[in-house]
Design an enzyme around this catalytic site. Structure first.
Site, PDB file in Angstrom:
ATOM      1  CD1 TRP A  13      -2.012   2.131   1.924  1.00  0.00           C
ATOM      2  CD2 TRP A  13      -3.234   0.851   0.565  1.00  0.00           C
ATOM      3  NE1 TRP A  13      -3.184   2.788   1.710  1.00  0.00           N
ATOM      4  CE2 TRP A  13      -3.964   2.012   0.870  1.00  0.00           C
ATOM      5  CE3 TRP A  13      -3.796  -0.097  -0.280  1.00  0.00           C
ATOM      6  CZ2 TRP A  13      -5.229   2.252   0.367  1.00  0.00           C
ATOM      7  CZ3 TRP A  13      -5.051   0.136  -0.780  1.00  0.00           C
ATOM      8  CH2 TRP A  13      -5.761   1.304  -0.459  1.00  0.00           C
ATOM      9  CG  PHE A  43      -4.229  -5.765   9.617  1.00  0.00           C
ATOM     10  CD1 PHE A  43      -4.377  -4.838  10.641  1.00  0.00           C
ATOM     11  CD2 PHE A  43      -4.869  -6.985   9.714  1.00  0.00           C
ATOM     12  CE1 PHE A  43      -5.153  -5.135  11.753  1.00  0.00           C
ATOM     13  CE2 PHE A  43      -5.645  -7.289  10.822  1.00  0.00           C
ATOM     14  CZ  PHE A  43      -5.789  -6.362  11.847  1.00  0.00           C
ATOM     15  CG  LEU A  66       2.251   6.052   4.244  1.00  0.00           C
ATOM     16  CD1 LEU A  66       2.881   6.900   5.348  1.00  0.00           C
ATOM     17  CD2 LEU A  66       2.427   6.721   2.889  1.00  0.00           C
ATOM     18  CB  VAL A  68      -2.593   7.386   4.835  1.00  0.00           C
ATOM     19  CG1 VAL A  68      -1.144   7.440   4.419  1.00  0.00           C
ATOM     20  CG2 VAL A  68      -3.395   6.559   3.850  1.00  0.00           C
ATOM     21  NE  ARG A  74     -10.813   5.711  14.718  1.00  0.00           N
ATOM     22  CZ  ARG A  74     -11.028   6.121  15.949  1.00  0.00           C
ATOM     23  NH1 ARG A  74     -12.218   6.048  16.463  1.00  0.00           N
ATOM     24  NH2 ARG A  74     -10.041   6.601  16.670  1.00  0.00           N
ATOM     25  CB  SER A  99       7.918  -0.681  13.575  1.00  0.00           C
ATOM     26  OG  SER A  99       6.925   0.034  12.874  1.00  0.00           O
TER      27      SER A  99
END
Length: 145
Positions: A13, A43, A66, A68, A74, A99
């Protein structure tokens, strides 16, 4: 046993931005020592990070995404779940899981914002590589005494 391989997981993404983290990571750790894995989104990173860490092949696993604001989820919910999952993967496997996940509140898909985040991800990749090298060295020293 000293591990010289690192895993790098990157969410697809916003891949045009996220992929820059790998560039920064490779500035400090040679590409030949890094196994790269793509996942659909942030995820999906914790499960793969845990599975890779369990193999025992890696000194550390770095994960870049990323997350957003906007869309149907949310971003704070997703970001918290991802960071918690990555921390758990590291704790459960005794392998550092790092991370490089950024969660801006006001990301806009403008040329200006994209340029800022692309450059920032290169820096964050460098920081993750530095952390991977440092924690590997520190753990090696601590465990050998």
């Amino acid at each position: 046993m000293t591990h010289t391989r690192f895993a790098f997981i990157k969410a697809q993404w916003h891949a045009d931005i996220v992929d820059r983290a790998l560039e920064g990571f490779q500035e400090l750790i040679p590409a030949g020592q890094i196994d790269v894995f793509d996942v659909p989104g942030a995820f999906e990173m914790p499960l793969l990070a845990q599975e890779l860490a369990k193999t025992g092949k890696y000194a550390a696993v770095a994960c870049a995404a990323l997350v957003v604001d906007g869309g149907i989820y949310r971003h704070d919910f997703v970001a918290q779940a991802v960071v918690d999952g990555l921390m758990r993967a590291g704790m459960d496997t005794d392998v550092p899981v790092l991370s490089v996940s950024l969660t801006p509140h006001h990301f806009q898909e403008t040329e200006h914002h994209i340029a800022i985040y692309r450059a920032h991800f290169v820096q964050k990749g460098r920081e993750a590589a530095n952390a991977a090298l440092m924690i590997t060295k520190t753990r090696e020293a601590a465990l050998s005494t």
